[in-house]
Design a protein around this motif. Structure first.
Motif, PDB file in Angstrom:
ATOM      1  N   SER A  46       2.507  -4.704  -4.117  1.00 38.81           N
ATOM      2  CA  SER A  46       1.209  -5.379  -4.204  1.00 38.81           C
ATOM      3  C   SER A  46       0.050  -4.412  -4.419  1.00 38.81           C
ATOM      4  O   SER A  46      -1.074  -4.839  -4.676  1.00 38.81           O
ATOM      5  CB  SER A  46       0.962  -6.222  -2.944  1.00 38.81           C
ATOM      6  N   GLY A  47       0.306  -3.094  -4.284  1.00 37.72           N
ATOM      7  CA  GLY A  47      -0.745  -2.113  -4.560  1.00 37.72           C
ATOM      8  C   GLY A  47      -1.248  -1.380  -3.328  1.00 37.72           C
ATOM      9  O   GLY A  47      -2.247  -0.661  -3.397  1.00 37.72           O
ATOM     10  N   LYS A  48      -0.535  -1.500  -2.217  1.00 36.21           N
ATOM     11  CA  LYS A  48      -0.999  -0.889  -0.961  1.00 36.21           C
ATOM     12  C   LYS A  48      -1.141   0.632  -1.067  1.00 36.21           C
ATOM     13  O   LYS A  48      -2.169   1.202  -0.696  1.00 36.21           O
ATOM     14  CB  LYS A  48      -0.035  -1.224   0.197  1.00 36.21           C
ATOM     15  N   SER A  49      -0.091   1.274  -1.565  1.00 34.86           N
ATOM     16  CA  SER A  49      -0.141   2.736  -1.657  1.00 34.86           C
ATOM     17  C   SER A  49      -1.188   3.178  -2.666  1.00 34.86           C
ATOM     18  O   SER A  49      -1.912   4.158  -2.439  1.00 34.86           O
ATOM     19  CB  SER A  49       1.234   3.305  -2.051  1.00 34.86           C
ATOM     20  N   THR A  50      -1.295   2.449  -3.758  1.00 33.50           N
ATOM     21  CA  THR A  50      -2.305   2.768  -4.762  1.00 33.50           C
ATOM     22  C   THR A  50      -3.708   2.641  -4.169  1.00 33.50           C
ATOM     23  O   THR A  50      -4.576   3.507  -4.379  1.00 33.50           O
ATOM     24  CB  THR A  50      -2.156   1.836  -5.987  1.00 33.50           C
ATOM     25  N   PHE A  51      -3.906   1.585  -3.397  1.00 32.88           N
ATOM     26  CA  PHE A  51      -5.190   1.381  -2.704  1.00 32.88           C
ATOM     27  C   PHE A  51      -5.505   2.596  -1.837  1.00 32.88           C
ATOM     28  O   PHE A  51      -6.604   3.162  -1.887  1.00 32.88           O
ATOM     29  CB  PHE A  51      -5.104   0.109  -1.851  1.00 32.88           C
ATOM     30  N   LEU A  52      -4.503   2.997  -1.043  1.00 30.68           N
ATOM     31  CA  LEU A  52      -4.728   4.100  -0.107  1.00 30.68           C
ATOM     32  C   LEU A  52      -5.015   5.404  -0.859  1.00 30.68           C
ATOM     33  O   LEU A  52      -5.918   6.159  -0.497  1.00 30.68           O
ATOM     34  CB  LEU A  52      -3.492   4.271   0.784  1.00 30.68           C
ATOM     35  N   HIS A  53      -4.237   5.648  -1.918  1.00 31.09           N
ATOM     36  CA  HIS A  53      -4.416   6.894  -2.673  1.00 31.09           C
ATOM     37  C   HIS A  53      -5.787   6.941  -3.350  1.00 31.09           C
ATOM     38  O   HIS A  53      -6.429   7.986  -3.386  1.00 31.09           O
ATOM     39  CB  HIS A  53      -3.286   7.054  -3.694  1.00 31.09           C
ATOM     40  N   CYS A  54      -6.225   5.814  -3.865  1.00 30.03           N
ATOM     41  CA  CYS A  54      -7.561   5.784  -4.496  1.00 30.03           C
ATOM     42  C   CYS A  54      -8.653   5.928  -3.437  1.00 30.03           C
ATOM     43  O   CYS A  54      -9.622   6.666  -3.625  1.00 30.03           O
ATOM     44  CB  CYS A  54      -7.756   4.479  -5.278  1.00 30.03           C
ATOM     45  N   ALA A  55      -8.488   5.240  -2.292  1.00 30.79           N
ATOM     46  CA  ALA A  55      -9.503   5.286  -1.240  1.00 30.79           C
ATOM     47  C   ALA A  55      -9.629   6.684  -0.649  1.00 30.79           C
ATOM     48  O   ALA A  55     -10.702   7.082  -0.200  1.00 30.79           O
ATOM     49  CB  ALA A  55      -9.162   4.276  -0.145  1.00 30.79           C
ATOM     50  N   ALA A  56      -8.526   7.423  -0.659  1.00 28.97           N
ATOM     51  CA  ALA A  56      -8.500   8.744  -0.015  1.00 28.97           C
ATOM     52  C   ALA A  56      -8.763   9.886  -0.986  1.00 28.97           C
ATOM     53  O   ALA A  56      -8.766  11.049  -0.590  1.00 28.97           O
ATOM     54  CB  ALA A  56      -7.140   8.958   0.655  1.00 28.97           C
TER      55      ALA A  56
END
Ligand code: ADP
Ligand code: MG
Length: 244
Positions: A46-56
């Protein structure tokens, strides 16, 4: 604005091109206040890791804006991003990523050495104490349990006094009792030290430690819940089709 730890505005991330393009995040906007614990949940893919990587600041969005502690990440080059990550951000992953040849103390102070900063001895002792590893400072990772190794990884994330601690399934490899210890430790960073935690998890119990749970589906934030119980989180995940 002093109140926000992380701000994403209209963030999209597409991997690949043409026929192979996958839009992992689709126009996501969210503000994560300082001193809060946020969990990010959603089905696999669903994009969880992508979300985290972009946010960080570990990965650059295709479009949109990301701010950490009011610093705009968009447009920063890799050197600037590295500097910002070292100053502002701590990471904890499912794989503990410790250096086997180094002691607990050396692993924990590694981020400081990479940033060419000195380890304040009192602070190091305080961190080791807070994660319950005071007596293990000279041990090597192989001499520790999984839970202890993850506590080393948390101490390593905390040593630079980051504004935000990001975790991607940090309790995913741990038994439930050990997972609770780790979650209590992370919640303590928020409640006692005013830090901000953003945690990706698939575990409703882990999510129940959060002030706010964000639900992702197909690269969108589709819902959120404030101070939910584990049962309430599980219920919403079922509605997202996560466990169908
Ligand atoms: P989650 O962590 O929720 O499982 P991810 O953020 O890892 O989701 O992945 C979201 C989508 O993006 C998935 O369809 C995944 O296959 C795709 N994806 C993730 N990383 C890459 C990548 N490096 N290259 C191509 N596709 C990717
Ligand atoms: Mg993931």
């Amino acid at each position: 604005m002093i109140g926000q730890a992380v701000r994403l505005e209209a963030v999209s991330k597409t991997y690949g091109r043409g026929a192979y393009a996958v839009t992992a995040l689709n126009n996501v906007s969210v503000t994560i206040p300082r001193g809060t614990f946020t969990a990010v949940m959603g089905p696999s893919g669903s994009g969880k890791s992508t979300f985290l990587h972009c946010a960080a600041g570990l990965d650059q969005p295709t479009s949109g804006s990301v701010k950490i502690a009011d610093q705009e990440l968009t447009g920063m080059d890799e050197t600037e991003l590295t500097h910002l990550r070292r100053q502002r951000v701590g990471f904890v992953f499912q794989a503990f990523n410790l250096v086997p040849a180094l002691t607990v103390r050396q692993n924990v102070t590694l981020p400081l050495r990479l940033a060419r900063q000195r380890a304040d001895r009192g602070w190091l002792e305080e961190i080791l104490h807070s994660v319950g590893l005071s007596g293990r400072a000279d041990h090597r990772p192989a001499q520790l349990s999984g839970g202890q190794q993850q506590r080393v990884a948390i101490a390593r994330a905390l040593i630079t006094r980051p504004d935000v601690i990001f975790g991607d399934e940090p309790t995913g490899a741990l038994d439930t009792v050990t997972a609770k210890e780790i979650l209590t430790l992370l919640r303590g960073c928020v409640d006692e030290d005013g830090q901000t935690v953003v945690l990706v998890t698939h575990d409703p119990v882990a999510a129940s430690y959060a002030h706010r749970v964000l639900f992702l589906a197909d690269g969108h934030i589709v819902d959120y819940a404030d101070n939910p119980t584990a049962d309430q989180v599980a219920e919403r995940m079922t509605h997202l089709g996560a466990w169908a």
